[in-house]
Design an enzyme around this catalytic site. Sequence first.
Site, PDB file in Angstrom:
ATOM      1  N   ARG A 249       0.864  -1.197   0.000  1.00 39.10           N
ATOM      2  CA  ARG A 249       0.000   0.000   0.000  1.00 39.10           C
ATOM      3  C   ARG A 249       0.889   1.232   0.000  1.00 39.10           C
ATOM      4  NH1 ARG A 249      -1.559   2.475   4.628  1.00 39.10           N
ATOM      5  NH2 ARG A 249      -1.725   0.622   5.929  1.00 39.10           N
ATOM      6  N   HIS A 253      -3.508   4.371   5.009  1.00 37.97           N
ATOM      7  CA  HIS A 253      -4.685   3.487   5.028  1.00 37.97           C
ATOM      8  C   HIS A 253      -5.911   4.192   4.469  1.00 37.97           C
ATOM      9  CE1 HIS A 253      -7.673   0.619   6.426  1.00 37.97           C
ATOM     10  NE2 HIS A 253      -8.299   1.608   7.036  1.00 37.97           N
ATOM     11  N   TYR A 262       3.894   4.985  11.661  1.00 38.14           N
ATOM     12  CA  TYR A 262       4.168   3.550  11.798  1.00 38.14           C
ATOM     13  C   TYR A 262       5.044   2.956  10.688  1.00 38.14           C
ATOM     14  CZ  TYR A 262       0.080   3.276   8.641  1.00 38.14           C
ATOM     15  OH  TYR A 262      -0.800   3.445   7.609  1.00 38.14           O
TER      16      TYR A 262
END
Length: 338
Positions: A249, A253, A262
């Site tokens: 990805r 998100h 993160y």
Amino acid sequence: MAEQLRHRALGLTDGQVLEMYRYMVLARAVDERMWLLNRAGKVPFVISCQGQEAAQAGAGFALDRERDWLCPYYRDLCLVLIWGHTARMEMLAAFAKAEDPNSGGRQMPGHFGDRRRRILTGSSPVGTQIPHAVGVALAAKMRGEDTVCYVSFGEGTSNQGDFHEALNFAGVHRLPVIFFCENNKYAISVPENKQMACANVADRAQGYGFEGVIVDGMDALDVYWAVKQAADKARAGGGPTLIEAKTYRLAPHSSDDDDRTYRSREEVEEARRGDGIARMRAYLLDAGLLDEAEDEALRQRIRAEVDEATEYAERAPYADPATLTRYVYAEEGWADGH
């Protein structure tokens, strides 16, 4: 030359592989425009397909758009474009306008659904589409129909109960369903090594009595072949397959996420060097099917298409408040394809 002609060895024509690339570029352009609109305060929410277009394009071309069923998940923009949706349709969904074919402006963006194209609408809780897909496959088997049901999800969803119950039922009844995991390495902010004790999602298929396949999800042709084989097997009565496409990805998100908390920028930049769109472009250039001028012309046409879709959707009317309960309860004599 053998590498350059790999798509022909897999059964794809030159025109099909060029069209596959066009859909990947279109999906990226629509996705990037939605992010700009979100940052400008014009659309409320974006959930991205960036980095996963190759997996979706390979799967989309391996299935039969005239008879198979889709139970997609929220990142499958490229897949639903291949299945007949347009940039305009998805922009209407992003702006939550009445003409949105997915839900008439009711659902969040990325909740794809279209009865006319055999796309089952999804729910916001992750994984609920997986048992639905098994139900579609069971119905096809009971009716003796020569169809396959395809259901996709992320690796985080493979830790949900719906996933395991669906795979168990499909394995027991040998149903014509393809479970397609787009493993993009993160379940929102949780990396895959903190999600699963096993090495691969595909390893879980063995426990349910059928085949698990791992494929390079950044290579559309590899994915095409894996899904084509799974579909052929399902049509022949061979039952389900779990395919794990290893992807990445590239975007956060969602538009409400800050992925800098993160994962490092260096990790994302390294992943961009293996982007499936860039790899397909390089393949087509090497194969002599595309040159720099043709690629630029293609991208200009797509930019114009996305511009038109954006302007149309922004001007389109919202749903009439009087229709608030439509699509909640069945209405006698009413069916317009939603």
